[in-house]
Design a protein around this motif. Structure first.
Motif, PDB file in Angstrom:
ATOM      1  N   ALA A  86      -1.518  -0.735   3.961  1.00  0.00           N
ATOM      2  CA  ALA A  86      -1.420  -0.062   5.265  1.00  0.00           C
ATOM      3  C   ALA A  86      -1.354  -1.058   6.417  1.00  0.00           C
ATOM      4  O   ALA A  86      -0.754  -0.778   7.461  1.00  0.00           O
ATOM      5  CB  ALA A  86      -2.604   0.875   5.467  1.00  0.00           C
ATOM      6  N   GLN A  87      -1.934  -2.236   6.244  1.00  0.00           N
ATOM      7  CA  GLN A  87      -1.945  -3.231   7.314  1.00  0.00           C
ATOM      8  C   GLN A  87      -0.542  -3.725   7.662  1.00  0.00           C
ATOM      9  O   GLN A  87      -0.281  -4.133   8.779  1.00  0.00           O
ATOM     10  CB  GLN A  87      -2.836  -4.410   6.921  1.00  0.00           C
ATOM     11  CG  GLN A  87      -4.320  -4.081   6.940  1.00  0.00           C
ATOM     12  CD  GLN A  87      -5.181  -5.223   6.456  1.00  0.00           C
ATOM     13  OE1 GLN A  87      -4.691  -6.249   5.996  1.00  0.00           O
ATOM     14  NE2 GLN A  87      -6.495  -5.060   6.564  1.00  0.00           N
ATOM     15  N   SER A  88       0.355  -3.689   6.685  1.00  0.00           N
ATOM     16  CA  SER A  88       1.725  -4.156   6.927  1.00  0.00           C
ATOM     17  C   SER A  88       2.743  -3.026   6.888  1.00  0.00           C
ATOM     18  O   SER A  88       3.948  -3.261   6.898  1.00  0.00           O
ATOM     19  CB  SER A  88       2.107  -5.207   5.876  1.00  0.00           C
ATOM     20  OG  SER A  88       1.986  -4.676   4.568  1.00  0.00           O
ATOM     21  N   ASP A  89       2.266  -1.796   6.844  1.00  0.00           N
ATOM     22  CA  ASP A  89       3.141  -0.633   6.733  1.00  0.00           C
ATOM     23  C   ASP A  89       3.619  -0.211   8.111  1.00  0.00           C
ATOM     24  O   ASP A  89       2.824  -0.007   9.026  1.00  0.00           O
ATOM     25  CB  ASP A  89       2.384   0.515   6.058  1.00  0.00           C
ATOM     26  CG  ASP A  89       3.265   1.736   5.826  1.00  0.00           C
ATOM     27  OD1 ASP A  89       4.492   1.623   5.963  1.00  0.00           O
ATOM     28  OD2 ASP A  89       2.713   2.802   5.501  1.00  0.00           O
ATOM     29  N   LEU A 118      -5.848   2.713  14.938  1.00  0.00           N
ATOM     30  CA  LEU A 118      -4.508   2.873  15.510  1.00  0.00           C
ATOM     31  C   LEU A 118      -4.438   2.369  16.945  1.00  0.00           C
ATOM     32  O   LEU A 118      -3.450   1.737  17.342  1.00  0.00           O
ATOM     33  CB  LEU A 118      -4.095   4.350  15.462  1.00  0.00           C
ATOM     34  CG  LEU A 118      -3.804   4.949  14.095  1.00  0.00           C
ATOM     35  CD1 LEU A 118      -3.565   6.454  14.210  1.00  0.00           C
ATOM     36  CD2 LEU A 118      -2.597   4.285  13.446  1.00  0.00           C
ATOM     37  N   ILE A 119      -5.473   2.652  17.728  1.00  0.00           N
ATOM     38  CA  ILE A 119      -5.430   2.303  19.151  1.00  0.00           C
ATOM     39  C   ILE A 119      -5.447   0.794  19.365  1.00  0.00           C
ATOM     40  O   ILE A 119      -5.083   0.304  20.439  1.00  0.00           O
ATOM     41  CB  ILE A 119      -6.600   2.980  19.916  1.00  0.00           C
ATOM     42  CG1 ILE A 119      -6.281   3.128  21.411  1.00  0.00           C
ATOM     43  CG2 ILE A 119      -7.898   2.234  19.712  1.00  0.00           C
ATOM     44  CD1 ILE A 119      -5.168   4.062  21.731  1.00  0.00           C
ATOM     45  N   LYS A 120      -5.811   0.035  18.357  1.00  0.00           N
ATOM     46  CA  LYS A 120      -5.756  -1.425  18.452  1.00  0.00           C
ATOM     47  C   LYS A 120      -4.315  -1.932  18.434  1.00  0.00           C
ATOM     48  O   LYS A 120      -4.031  -3.034  18.919  1.00  0.00           O
ATOM     49  CB  LYS A 120      -6.536  -2.062  17.296  1.00  0.00           C
ATOM     50  CG  LYS A 120      -8.037  -1.824  17.352  1.00  0.00           C
ATOM     51  CD  LYS A 120      -8.720  -2.390  16.114  1.00  0.00           C
ATOM     52  CE  LYS A 120     -10.220  -2.108  16.133  1.00  0.00           C
ATOM     53  NZ  LYS A 120     -10.893  -2.588  14.893  1.00  0.00           N
ATOM     54  N   GLU A 121      -3.416  -1.125  17.859  1.00  0.00           N
ATOM     55  CA  GLU A 121      -2.026  -1.552  17.692  1.00  0.00           C
ATOM     56  C   GLU A 121      -1.037  -0.758  18.539  1.00  0.00           C
ATOM     57  O   GLU A 121       0.081  -1.203  18.768  1.00  0.00           O
ATOM     58  CB  GLU A 121      -1.626  -1.408  16.206  1.00  0.00           C
ATOM     59  CG  GLU A 121      -2.550  -2.127  15.224  1.00  0.00           C
ATOM     60  CD  GLU A 121      -2.456  -3.634  15.359  1.00  0.00           C
ATOM     61  OE1 GLU A 121      -1.413  -4.120  15.833  1.00  0.00           O
ATOM     62  OE2 GLU A 121      -3.439  -4.317  14.996  1.00  0.00           O
ATOM     63  N   GLU A 126       1.992   6.546  21.929  1.00  0.00           N
ATOM     64  CA  GLU A 126       2.589   6.264  20.618  1.00  0.00           C
ATOM     65  C   GLU A 126       1.814   6.955  19.504  1.00  0.00           C
ATOM     66  O   GLU A 126       2.409   7.511  18.568  1.00  0.00           O
ATOM     67  CB  GLU A 126       2.636   4.756  20.386  1.00  0.00           C
ATOM     68  CG  GLU A 126       3.667   4.038  21.236  1.00  0.00           C
ATOM     69  CD  GLU A 126       3.572   2.532  21.130  1.00  0.00           C
ATOM     70  OE1 GLU A 126       4.603   1.857  21.313  1.00  0.00           O
ATOM     71  OE2 GLU A 126       2.458   2.003  20.868  1.00  0.00           O
ATOM     72  N   ILE A 127       0.500   6.933  19.589  1.00  0.00           N
ATOM     73  CA  ILE A 127      -0.316   7.617  18.580  1.00  0.00           C
ATOM     74  C   ILE A 127      -0.025   9.112  18.594  1.00  0.00           C
ATOM     75  O   ILE A 127       0.119   9.746  17.544  1.00  0.00           O
ATOM     76  CB  ILE A 127      -1.814   7.366  18.820  1.00  0.00           C
ATOM     77  CG1 ILE A 127      -2.153   5.892  18.589  1.00  0.00           C
ATOM     78  CG2 ILE A 127      -2.676   8.243  17.911  1.00  0.00           C
ATOM     79  CD1 ILE A 127      -3.570   5.522  18.960  1.00  0.00           C
ATOM     80  N   PHE A 128       0.072   9.680  19.775  1.00  0.00           N
ATOM     81  CA  PHE A 128       0.287  11.117  19.879  1.00  0.00           C
ATOM     82  C   PHE A 128       1.619  11.516  19.252  1.00  0.00           C
ATOM     83  O   PHE A 128       1.674  12.442  18.427  1.00  0.00           O
ATOM     84  CB  PHE A 128       0.243  11.570  21.337  1.00  0.00           C
ATOM     85  CG  PHE A 128       0.298  13.069  21.498  1.00  0.00           C
ATOM     86  CD1 PHE A 128      -0.842  13.842  21.380  1.00  0.00           C
ATOM     87  CD2 PHE A 128       1.507  13.701  21.752  1.00  0.00           C
ATOM     88  CE1 PHE A 128      -0.789  15.224  21.501  1.00  0.00           C
ATOM     89  CE2 PHE A 128       1.576  15.085  21.882  1.00  0.00           C
ATOM     90  CZ  PHE A 128       0.425  15.843  21.762  1.00  0.00           C
TER      91      PHE A 128
END
Length: 299
Positions: A86-89, A118-121, A126-128
């Motif tokens: 998931a870290q590179s997905d 998610l909010i770190k990236e 974008e999350i929404f």
């Protein structure tokens, strides 16, 4: 744990993971990936642990891992492998699956942990759009197929609502209003699905627009007072389940007669109830949008 739903049929697993029941049975028989229990009448049922494992298996499989390879991995090591992948997905499948698991298990902390990662990236917008909108779409289908209960849906939407409110409050404390144009956001009588409207409010405020958020179940008569305060108003509403299918045009006509009394007043509308009408027949002051993103592009 006193969860409302802690066991699942094979059809539930199919709905939650997207893996066909036939495939699940093959994986059970050939690779011993899941170990269902059986009722007194010999019907399979699955635990929450089975669901979590299947979500992880589905995720790895969609990221190039052959099912035979996954079957050779110790069950205790699969969650760690999922985290590493998931870290590179670049897709959002893992976050969406984890959000679903938090909902199924009524696990508020898992929701927060997933969101915080998610909010770190990503930005909140974008999350929404990338994670929460697809998630909500899936939740709607799960609710319709009785895979989840109304309690599950309410649990998840309340957490998303919290995140929108916190994010909106944060930008309100930083942004200044840059225009005299006013946006009035409301939902029709008996309409309570406000997440979309709340997100529009967030987007408008983030761009410096003046917003008056009225929220759920506002009658047309209650909107007239706004005309005494502002000259340039754009009303925005979201028709999810209200007005009723056969009353959408009547509602729009009533709105037009009561509120669109001058050219500086507009009405922007969204929601699946718009599928019930001919959008090309609407007056120029009434603008329909398919998505929140389409509306934001017009700003």
């Amino acid at each position: 744990m006193n969860n409302i739903k802690s066991t699942f049929s094979i059809k539930d697993l199919e709905n939650l993971t997207g893996i066909k029941a036939h495939t699940i049975r093959i994986w059970e028989k050939r690779y011993n990936l899941l170990k269902p229990e059986r009722t007194d009448t010999n019907i399979r049922y699955y635990s929450l642990a089975n669901l979590q494992k299947l979500l992880n298996i589905s995720y790895l499989n969609s990221n190039g891992y052959k099912i035979s390879k996954i079957a050779s991995i110790d069950s205790n090591d699969i969650p760690q492998l999922v985290k590493e992948v998931a870290q590179s997905d670049v897709t959002n499948n893992h976050a969406i699956d984890t959000f679903k698991l938090s909902m199924i298990n009524f696990d508020q902390q898992l929701f927060y942990d997933t969101y915080d990662s998610l909010i770190k990236e990503k930005s909140f917008s974008e999350i929404f759009y990338q994670d929460l909108i697809p998630l909500l779409s899936e939740i709607g289908m799960l609710w319709q197929t009785d895979t989840i209960t109304p309690a599950h849906e309410h649990f998840l939407t309340s957490l998303i609502r919290q995140k929108i409110l916190v994010s909106t409050e944060l930008i309100q404390s930083k942004n200044q209003t840059l225009t005299n144009e006013v946006y009035v956001l409301y939902l029709p009588d008996n309409e309570v699905h406000e997440l979309g409207l709340m997100m529009i409010n967030y987007e408008l405020i983030s761009k410096g627009y003046h917003c008056v958020f009225l929220g759920q179940s506002v009658p047309i008569e209650g909107l007239k007072d706004l005309l005494n305060f502002y000259d340039n108003i754009t009303f925005i509403s979201y028709f999810t389940v209200k007005p009723e299918k056969d009353a959408v045009l009547d509602y729009i006509e009533e709105f037009k007669e009561n509120l669109l009394i001058k050219n500086s007043i507009k009405f922007w509308i969204l929601g699946r109830r718009l599928n019930e009408i001919d959008l090309n027949s609407l007056p120029k002051q009434i603008v329909p949008f398919k998505t929140i993103e389409d509306l934001v592009k017009k700003l």
